[in-house]
Motif scaffolding. Structure first.
Motif, PDB file in Angstrom:
ATOM      1  N   VAL A  38       0.712  -1.202   0.031  1.00 49.52           N
ATOM      2  CA  VAL A  38      -0.019  -0.097  -0.053  1.00 49.52           C
ATOM      3  C   VAL A  38       1.089   1.248   0.117  1.00 49.52           C
ATOM      4  CG1 VAL A  38      -0.132   0.121   2.559  1.00 49.52           C
ATOM      5  CG2 VAL A  38      -1.760   1.174   0.972  1.00 49.52           C
ATOM      6  N   ILE A  39       0.488   2.219  -0.683  1.00 50.71           N
ATOM      7  CA  ILE A  39       1.175   3.479  -0.866  1.00 50.71           C
ATOM      8  C   ILE A  39       0.210   4.634  -0.075  1.00 50.71           C
ATOM      9  CG2 ILE A  39       2.307   5.338  -2.238  1.00 50.71           C
ATOM     10  CD1 ILE A  39       3.090   3.033  -4.213  1.00 50.71           C
ATOM     11  N   THR A  40       0.872   5.546   0.639  1.00 56.06           N
ATOM     12  CA  THR A  40       0.156   6.449   1.069  1.00 56.06           C
ATOM     13  C   THR A  40       1.238   7.701   0.934  1.00 56.06           C
ATOM     14  OG1 THR A  40       1.338   6.506   3.490  1.00 56.06           O
ATOM     15  CG2 THR A  40      -0.880   5.246   3.043  1.00 56.06           C
ATOM     16  N   CYS A  41       0.426   8.871   0.768  1.00 55.57           N
ATOM     17  CA  CYS A  41       0.878  10.215   0.661  1.00 55.57           C
ATOM     18  C   CYS A  41       0.429  11.227   1.610  1.00 55.57           C
ATOM     19  CB  CYS A  41       0.910  10.802  -0.546  1.00 55.57           C
ATOM     20  SG  CYS A  41       1.687  12.401  -1.037  1.00 55.57           S
ATOM     21  N   GLN A  42       1.565  11.533   2.543  1.00 53.29           N
ATOM     22  CA  GLN A  42       1.250  12.402   3.791  1.00 53.29           C
ATOM     23  C   GLN A  42      -0.038  11.844   4.634  1.00 53.29           C
ATOM     24  OE1 GLN A  42       0.316  16.235   1.839  1.00 53.29           O
ATOM     25  NE2 GLN A  42       2.569  16.474   1.279  1.00 53.29           N
ATOM     26  N   SER A  99       9.106   5.386  -7.258  1.00 55.55           N
ATOM     27  CA  SER A  99       8.368   6.482  -7.485  1.00 55.55           C
ATOM     28  C   SER A  99       7.087   6.271  -7.826  1.00 55.55           C
ATOM     29  CB  SER A  99       9.048   7.142  -8.888  1.00 55.55           C
ATOM     30  OG  SER A  99       9.095   6.272  -9.819  1.00 55.55           O
ATOM     31  N   VAL A 100       6.155   7.397  -7.739  1.00 58.74           N
ATOM     32  CA  VAL A 100       4.801   7.060  -7.878  1.00 58.74           C
ATOM     33  C   VAL A 100       4.188   8.468  -8.943  1.00 58.74           C
ATOM     34  CG1 VAL A 100       4.108   5.979  -6.114  1.00 58.74           C
ATOM     35  CG2 VAL A 100       4.036   8.495  -5.789  1.00 58.74           C
ATOM     36  N   GLY A 101       3.244   8.309  -9.460  1.00 58.60           N
ATOM     37  CA  GLY A 101       2.812   9.574 -10.325  1.00 58.60           C
ATOM     38  C   GLY A 101       1.283   9.234 -10.755  1.00 58.60           C
ATOM     39  N   PRO A 102       0.683  10.172 -11.391  1.00 59.59           N
ATOM     40  CA  PRO A 102      -0.939   9.808 -11.794  1.00 59.59           C
ATOM     41  C   PRO A 102      -0.885   8.840 -12.746  1.00 59.59           C
ATOM     42  CG  PRO A 102       0.031  12.373 -12.122  1.00 59.59           C
ATOM     43  CD  PRO A 102       1.193  11.397 -11.868  1.00 59.59           C
ATOM     44  N   TYR A 103      -1.985   7.965 -12.838  1.00 56.46           N
ATOM     45  CA  TYR A 103      -2.114   6.883 -13.765  1.00 56.46           C
ATOM     46  C   TYR A 103      -2.663   7.582 -14.887  1.00 56.46           C
ATOM     47  CZ  TYR A 103      -3.940   2.780 -15.793  1.00 56.46           C
ATOM     48  OH  TYR A 103      -4.459   1.569 -16.515  1.00 56.46           O
ATOM     49  N   PRO A 118       0.581  15.191  -4.206  1.00 59.42           N
ATOM     50  CA  PRO A 118       1.286  16.089  -3.828  1.00 59.42           C
ATOM     51  C   PRO A 118       2.858  15.551  -3.700  1.00 59.42           C
ATOM     52  CG  PRO A 118      -0.221  15.504  -1.936  1.00 59.42           C
ATOM     53  CD  PRO A 118      -0.509  14.926  -3.209  1.00 59.42           C
ATOM     54  N   CYS A 119       2.925  14.037  -3.756  1.00 55.81           N
ATOM     55  CA  CYS A 119       4.126  13.315  -3.468  1.00 55.81           C
ATOM     56  C   CYS A 119       4.743  12.888  -4.899  1.00 55.81           C
ATOM     57  CB  CYS A 119       3.979  12.219  -2.613  1.00 55.81           C
ATOM     58  SG  CYS A 119       3.309  12.558  -0.697  1.00 55.81           S
ATOM     59  N   ILE A 120       4.232  13.622  -5.909  1.00 54.85           N
ATOM     60  CA  ILE A 120       4.544  12.998  -7.077  1.00 54.85           C
ATOM     61  C   ILE A 120       6.010  12.958  -7.328  1.00 54.85           C
ATOM     62  CG2 ILE A 120       4.218  15.449  -8.304  1.00 54.85           C
ATOM     63  CD1 ILE A 120       2.723  13.781 -10.666  1.00 54.85           C
ATOM     64  N   ILE A 137       4.521   1.829   1.834  1.00 53.12           N
ATOM     65  CA  ILE A 137       5.347   2.983   1.541  1.00 53.12           C
ATOM     66  C   ILE A 137       4.720   4.104   1.868  1.00 53.12           C
ATOM     67  CG2 ILE A 137       6.327   3.911  -0.735  1.00 53.12           C
ATOM     68  CD1 ILE A 137       6.234   1.266  -1.889  1.00 53.12           C
ATOM     69  N   GLU A 138       5.201   4.985   2.613  1.00 49.70           N
ATOM     70  CA  GLU A 138       4.780   6.236   3.138  1.00 49.70           C
ATOM     71  C   GLU A 138       5.669   7.382   2.492  1.00 49.70           C
ATOM     72  OE1 GLU A 138       4.674   5.589   7.177  1.00 49.70           O
ATOM     73  OE2 GLU A 138       3.035   4.204   7.093  1.00 49.70           O
ATOM     74  N   PHE A 139       5.042   8.306   1.790  1.00 48.51           N
ATOM     75  CA  PHE A 139       5.790   9.282   1.259  1.00 48.51           C
ATOM     76  C   PHE A 139       5.476  10.506   2.141  1.00 48.51           C
ATOM     77  CE2 PHE A 139       6.074   6.880  -2.652  1.00 48.51           C
ATOM     78  CZ  PHE A 139       7.330   7.027  -2.850  1.00 48.51           C
TER      79      PHE A 139
END
Length: 139
Positions: A38-42, A99-103, A118-120, A137-139
């Protein structure tokens, strides 16, 4: 005589096809293990995000040939499963830059995408190893 010619042609065609397609494993195709997480951003799950695990150079690999990246897409809760060679097979064992980004391609150029992602521009390193379990994964 005609049958011998057909048989010989058939054999040579098989040899040619085997030569073109290859008969063994690709030496740059490294072992993979399943990777889910699982990925989280803030603190918020990243929904519908593109996930990229890029292998880093390592001592046991040819220089400049660390392996194929593992890719995935998150669901609405930020859950993902990675694919390297075959659907859902995981990631290459070793260190990776994540790394992550918009799908969606429409979100890449959208100024509001920064608000949604915001973590792009964030990256982190993770080591993929046997028995690691689910990744958080926590950004």
């Amino acid at each position: 005589m005609k049958e011998l010619w057909r048989f010989t042609s058939f054999i040579w065609t098989g040899v040619l096809v085997a030569g073109v397609l290859g008969c063994g494993e690709n030496p740059d195709q490294y072992g993979v293990i399943p990777v889910k997480g699982v990925i989280t951003c803030q603190g918020v799950p990243m929904a519908k995000a593109f996930v990229n695990f890029t292998p880093l150079d390592q001592e046991d690999r040819k220089e400049g040939r660390p392996g194929r990246p593992a890719l995935g897409v998150t669901d609405d809760q930020g859950n993902f499963e990675l694919t390297t060679y075959e659907n859902g097979d995981g990631a290459i064992v070793g260190k990776h830059r994540v790394s992550v980004g918009p799908y969606s391609a429409t979100e890449v150029d959208n100024p509001d995408a920064v608000k949604k992602f915001p973590c792009i521009d964030s990256t982190m390193e993770i080591e993929v190893k046997p028995g690691m379990g689910e990744v958080k994964i926590e950004f």
